[in-house]
Design a protein around this motif. Structure first.
Motif: not given
Lengths: 248, 271
Positions: A194-211
């Motif tokens: 709760l103190n500004g932009k987080p200094d830790r990793k985040s994100g996503f991984e999507i596996v599929g076709s025609n993305l």
């Protein structure tokens, strides 16, 4: 001791490792090659087991200091990981769905575990990774995006997982496998930021076709709280949490 | 007399056309429209022209109001940042498309329309933007119907049809005045009231792309919710051709609405 775990995508590697960790009280480590940019499974496991030792690329020499689960992403060539396995005393576990005939994995493994049935892709799979650098997302927007994503709005998705910092300071974990009715989406047991932009990793991984990678990226951007508003929202959450504490 | 009540067409001409044909089949003697003729969909002008040509009594919807007056939304219009972005894209596109005559027509639409004991509104008698959700507490719902001075309130806006009966309502009002120990109390019973939400013609939210509207019999008071199949792929293709976000077409084809709506039944619109 290294326990190397391999499987096709979505067959349950992380789930199996999770189960194994619960059954031991010895020091346990975890390493997944080529996932440092978005270490989704590592962060998920550590939120469940804070004492879990996470190894990063470059720390391979120390893998033997603990019982270390080495989760091999499905897109990695098993031959490429072989030199590392040869260095240590290792046990190889392949998680293979009953309906999948994977000769390579069966030959490679010391032990075979039945895995979750997966939808066999009819076209070549592609991976789309999004690395977030301190972005904070609005929960309702994220929920809409995740529903659209997993129902095929941006291409055929067979597997999607992600960790997202939300405006209330929590980090959420999303996990989707095509054909599984349950849609896992839950806050992780990690400290609120709760103190500004987080200094830790985040994100996503999507596996599929025609993305539609451009549309996915744009929609995630549209879910993000503007930087100018982050402080305002975080103050509100802090005040709300302080009130809750007073009531308790 | 059989009447047809429809709402929330949202520039979806194919859906409107199918509903008008169905109304004809049902032999309804009169049609009413609860607004949101434009917004999100690719044919705002054609929809308005059709409604005008048939001389259908119509009230102003929140999208019609926004096109005339500009965006001035309360939180309930945009339950998420994503909905806000998408809503603004749709608003800007529609704003560029509408003819001056169409804008003029939308501007003169009334907020409410009354006929005998029936009242027609888009959102609520309080505001075009207010959601009368089926879960709204009974007191507030009853207050909204009473304020319309009607027995039956037709509304739209939520895109999910429902019928709500408010019976045996007893209201008690206490007035506290300073320097008076005794608080005057007024109690009265209200006769049976009903709210009928007619769903949405062009932007359904019930999990199927089909258009919905209501047939009401003023003599028997029977309510029939009509669900009409139409060639929604025509509208989806037109959305793409118009350069509107492809996600609108994807959502329309699944009966998910173009963007999600507020779902807090305790929220009172501040617009």
């Amino acid at each position: 001791m290294i326990i190397a775990v391999a499987s096709p995508t979505g067959a349950g590697k992380t789930h199996w490792i999770h189960q194994q960790i619960t059954q031991t009280n010895k020091p346990v480590g975890y390493f997944s090659p080529q996932t440092d940019s978005v270490p989704i499974d590592a962060i998920y496991l550590q939120s469940e087991y804070p004492q879990l030792k996470l190894y990063r690329a470059g720390e391979e020499a120390a893998l033997n200091n603990t019982i270390t689960y080495l989760e091999i992403p499905w897109y990695l060539d098993l031959a490429g990981i072989e030199p590392l396995l040869q260095t240590f005393n290792s046990h190889r576990v392949a998680i293979i769905p009953d309906d999948t005939d994977s000769t390579e994995l069966k030959t490679w493994a010391d032990e075979i575990i039945p895995g979750d049935c997966i939808t066999k892709p009819t076209t070549a799979l592609q991976i789309h990774r999004g690395v977030l650098t301190g972005e904070i997302l609005d929960f309702d927007s994220l929920a809409t995006f995740w529903l659209e994503l997993t129902q095929g709005a941006y291409g055929k998705v067979v597997r999607a997982k992600g960790i997202f910092d939300l405006v209330d300071g929590q980090i959420y974990y999303g996990d989707f496998r095509f054909g599984k009715s349950e849609l896992e989406f839950k806050p992780l047991n990690l400290p609120r930021w709760l103190n500004g932009k987080p200094d830790r990793k985040s994100g996503f991984e999507i596996v599929g076709s025609n993305l539609d990678q451009a549309e996915i990226a744009q929609t995630v951007r549209d879910c993000c709280v503007p930087e100018s508003a982050i402080n305002y929202y975080q103050q509100q959450v802090k005040e709300s949490l302080a009130t809750e504490l007073e009531v308790v | 007399m059989k009447i047809a009540v429809m709402s929330c067409i949202h520039g979806n001409y194919a859906a409107l056309d199918a509903v008008l044909l169905d109304i004809d089949r049902q032999k309804a003697e009169k049609i009413y429209c609860l607004g949101d003729l434009v917004g999100y969909g690719p044919y705002p002008n054609a929809v308005v022209e059709q409604i005008r040509s048939l001389d259908i009594p119509t009230v102003q919807g929140c999208w019609d109001e926004d096109i005339v007056e500009g965006l001035n939304a309360c939180d309930c219009s945009y339950p998420s940042l994503l909905a806000e972005k998408r809503g603004k894209i749709a608003h800007e596109w529609t704003n560029k498309q509408v003819n001056p005559e169409v804008r003029e027509y939308l501007a003169q639409l009334p907020h409410t329309y009354k006929e005998d004991n029936l009242c027609f509104v888009h959102g609520s008698p309080n505001s075009n933007h207010e959601y009368l959700l089926p879960e709204m507490d009974a007191f507030t719902a009853l207050e909204r119907v009473l304020s319309s001075d009607a027995d039956l309130l037709f509304c739209g806006h939520t895109h999910v049809p429902y019928v709500r009966t408010l019976d045996s309502g007893q209201l008690q009002v206490k007035v506290h005045q300073p320097n008076q120990n005794k608080q005057p109390t007024v109690s009265f019973n209200t006769p049976l009231k009903r709210i009928i939400n007619v769903g949405s013609v062009g932007e359904p939210r019930h999990g199927r792309p089909n258009a919905t509207y209501v047939i009401y019999d003023t003599e028997t008071q029977a309510v029939n919710l009509q669900e009409v199949e139409y060639d929604y792929q025509t509208t989806c293709a037109a959305i793409l051709d118009a350069g509107l976000p492809p996600i609108f077409a994807w959502r329309l084809a699944r009966g998910l609405e173009f963007a999600e709506k507020a779902d807090d039944p305790t929220h009172v619109c501040e617009r």
